[in-house]
Design a protein around this motif. Structure first.
Motif, mmCIF file in Angstrom:
data_model
loop_
_atom_site.group_PDB
_atom_site.id
_atom_site.type_symbol
_atom_site.label_atom_id
_atom_site.label_comp_id
_atom_site.label_asym_id
_atom_site.label_seq_id
_atom_site.Cartn_x
_atom_site.Cartn_y
_atom_site.Cartn_z
ATOM 1 N N THR A 298 -7.413 2.488 -1.032
ATOM 2 C CA THR A 298 -7.296 3.535 -0.352
ATOM 3 C C THR A 298 -5.996 4.133 -0.913
ATOM 4 O O THR A 298 -5.838 5.501 -0.878
ATOM 5 C CB THR A 298 -6.997 3.355 1.362
ATOM 6 O OG1 THR A 298 -5.802 2.700 1.322
ATOM 7 C CG2 THR A 298 -8.030 2.643 1.998
ATOM 8 N N ILE B 255 -12.209 0.399 3.808
ATOM 9 C CA ILE B 255 -11.648 -0.435 4.678
ATOM 10 C C ILE B 255 -13.122 -1.333 5.305
ATOM 11 O O ILE B 255 -13.316 -2.418 5.213
ATOM 12 C CB ILE B 255 -10.939 -0.259 5.951
ATOM 13 C CG1 ILE B 255 -9.615 0.546 5.560
ATOM 14 C CG2 ILE B 255 -10.663 -1.392 6.775
ATOM 15 C CD1 ILE B 255 -8.834 0.071 4.601
ATOM 16 N N TRP C 141 -7.052 -2.045 1.351
ATOM 17 C CA TRP C 141 -6.250 -1.248 1.887
ATOM 18 C C TRP C 141 -5.430 -0.610 0.365
ATOM 19 O O TRP C 141 -4.910 0.553 0.342
ATOM 20 C CB TRP C 141 -5.113 -2.016 2.632
ATOM 21 C CG TRP C 141 -5.723 -2.007 4.089
ATOM 22 C CD1 TRP C 141 -6.170 -3.462 4.434
ATOM 23 C CD2 TRP C 141 -5.805 -1.222 5.308
ATOM 24 N NE1 TRP C 141 -6.579 -3.267 5.595
ATOM 25 C CE2 TRP C 141 -6.094 -1.938 5.994
ATOM 26 C CE3 TRP C 141 -5.239 -0.019 5.408
ATOM 27 C CZ2 TRP C 141 -6.244 -1.430 7.462
ATOM 28 C CZ3 TRP C 141 -5.155 0.493 6.540
ATOM 29 C CH2 TRP C 141 -5.856 -0.120 7.667
ATOM 30 N N SER D 212 0.926 -1.260 0.111
ATOM 31 C CA SER D 212 0.010 -0.024 -0.260
ATOM 32 C C SER D 212 0.926 1.299 -0.045
ATOM 33 O O SER D 212 0.676 2.198 -0.823
ATOM 34 C CB SER D 212 -1.011 0.021 1.018
ATOM 35 O OG SER D 212 -1.784 -1.007 1.271
#
Length: 351
Positions: free
Chosen positions: A151, A288, A148, A13
């Motif tokens: 995001t 999430i 994740w 991430s």
């Protein structure tokens, strides 16, 4: 979630956040970049700047194909390193690139070339990161694990806005427009160093390592994916039924909203950046939440619900943006109806 699984998610991430940071810097600063690299009136230069931004999007599918194939052949880890190096170096060079006033037509040509390299790298990075994390996810946890990665685009835009806002505040608007806009691009070299260091510490995904050990890796991943109808129909369904709708929701709700405030509503850059950054901070935890929820109720209804919610709310939300962001514009639109007079003989339309 084990310590190794946390490391996989964090490393994947974080590197992808940095890639999105690099990619979105250009878009966030398109109005300033337009003046530096293109010639013409403000509207024309801004359109050219947006076309250069679009070039990065156009080549993203090709990046996904090229680096996806590479990932299937040599593994996810080394493909990660290639994409992060291409993205990081391209962004850093933009920060050093002389403008049109210094090197003429070569400036926009080099700029567009760098945007194309960024698009290719991001196309490979984003899909590769999602695949890498999914291959580490235990049964029934793929939604929350890969959420994740979802995001990262929002966090990358958020980070770019914070760096831009901090630089603007530190040196002032005049200096920022003259040379300070280069600082966020140059800072990316530090992010590149962190990303490479993290990626080197990662292990290959267990699923790929097992396939490689058993000799089951694909020898022709592209032809197997697109040359066989049973696989091709899944690709088409994913593109038209999933990805296109998600792209419209994301870019309209987050990125276009920034353009709308600065270019249409004429909200000043720092305030527009601050409002967008605040909205991103509030929205990010929901990636999430809904990723976890999809593990319980399935992906289909989450996707449909998001698209329906966007379709129902975007028009009133942008209307509210106009009302509070530029009440004079709203009043002018209400009190000045547009009358169209057509002259059929000359096909001339007068507004």
């Amino acid at each position: 979630m084990t310590a190794e699984e946390k490391k996989v998610i964090f490393a994947s991430s974080l590197g992808t956040v940095f890639e999105w940071y690099d990619f979105y810097l250009y878009g966030s600063l398109a109005a300033i970049i337009a003046k530096q690299f293109f010639i013409g009136d403000p509207t024309t230069t801004f359109i050219f700047a947006l076309l250069a931004f679009a070039a990065g999007f156009i080549v993203r599918p090709f990046g996904a194909l090229v680096f996806g194939r590479l990932g299937d052949m040599i593994g996810r880890k080394y493909t990660f390193l290639i994409t992060i190096l291409i993205m990081g170096m391209s962004t850093f060079i933009v920060g050093l690139l002389p403008g049109h006033a210094q090197i003429g037509i070569a400036a926009p040509i080099i700029l567009v070339s760098l945007r194309i390299l960024q698009g290719l790298a991001l196309g490979g990075e984003y899909g590769g990161a999602a695949t890498y994390v999914a291959e580490h996810a235990p049964h029934g946890k793929r939604g929350i694990f890969t959420s994740w990665i979802q995001t990262t685009a929002t966090l990358g835009l958020f980070l770019s806005l914070l760096v831009i806002l901090g630089t603007r505040t530190a040196i002032g608007e005049e200096a920022f427009n003259a040379w300070g806009w280069r600082v966020p691009f140059l800072v990316s070299v530090l992010l590149l160093g962190i990303s490479v260091w993290i990626r080197l510490s990662m292990n290959e995904s267990p699923a790929f390592a097992k396939m490689k050990a058993e000799g089951k890796t694909s020898k022709a991943p592209l032809s197997e994916s697109f040359g066989q109808w049973r696989n091709l129909k899944i690709v088409i369904l994913a593109l038209i039924g999933l990805t296109m709708g998600q792209a419209v929701v994301w870019y309209t709700g987050q990125f276009y909203a920034l353009f709308f405030m600065t270019q249409v509503l004429k909200v000043d850059g720092p305030n527009a950046n601050l409002m967008t950054a605040l909205s991103l901070a509030l929205a990010t935890p929901f990636f999430i939440f809904f990723g976890s929820l999809s593990d319980k109720i399935g992906r289909k209804w989450i996707i449909l619900g998001g698209c329906i919610l966007a379709a129902a709310t975007y028009f009133p939300l942008f209307g509210a943006l106009t009302h509070y962001g530029n009440p004079q514009l709203e009043s002018a639109l209400k009190n000045s109806p547009v009358v169209v007079v057509a002259d059929p003989a000359s096909c001339h339309f007068q507004f």
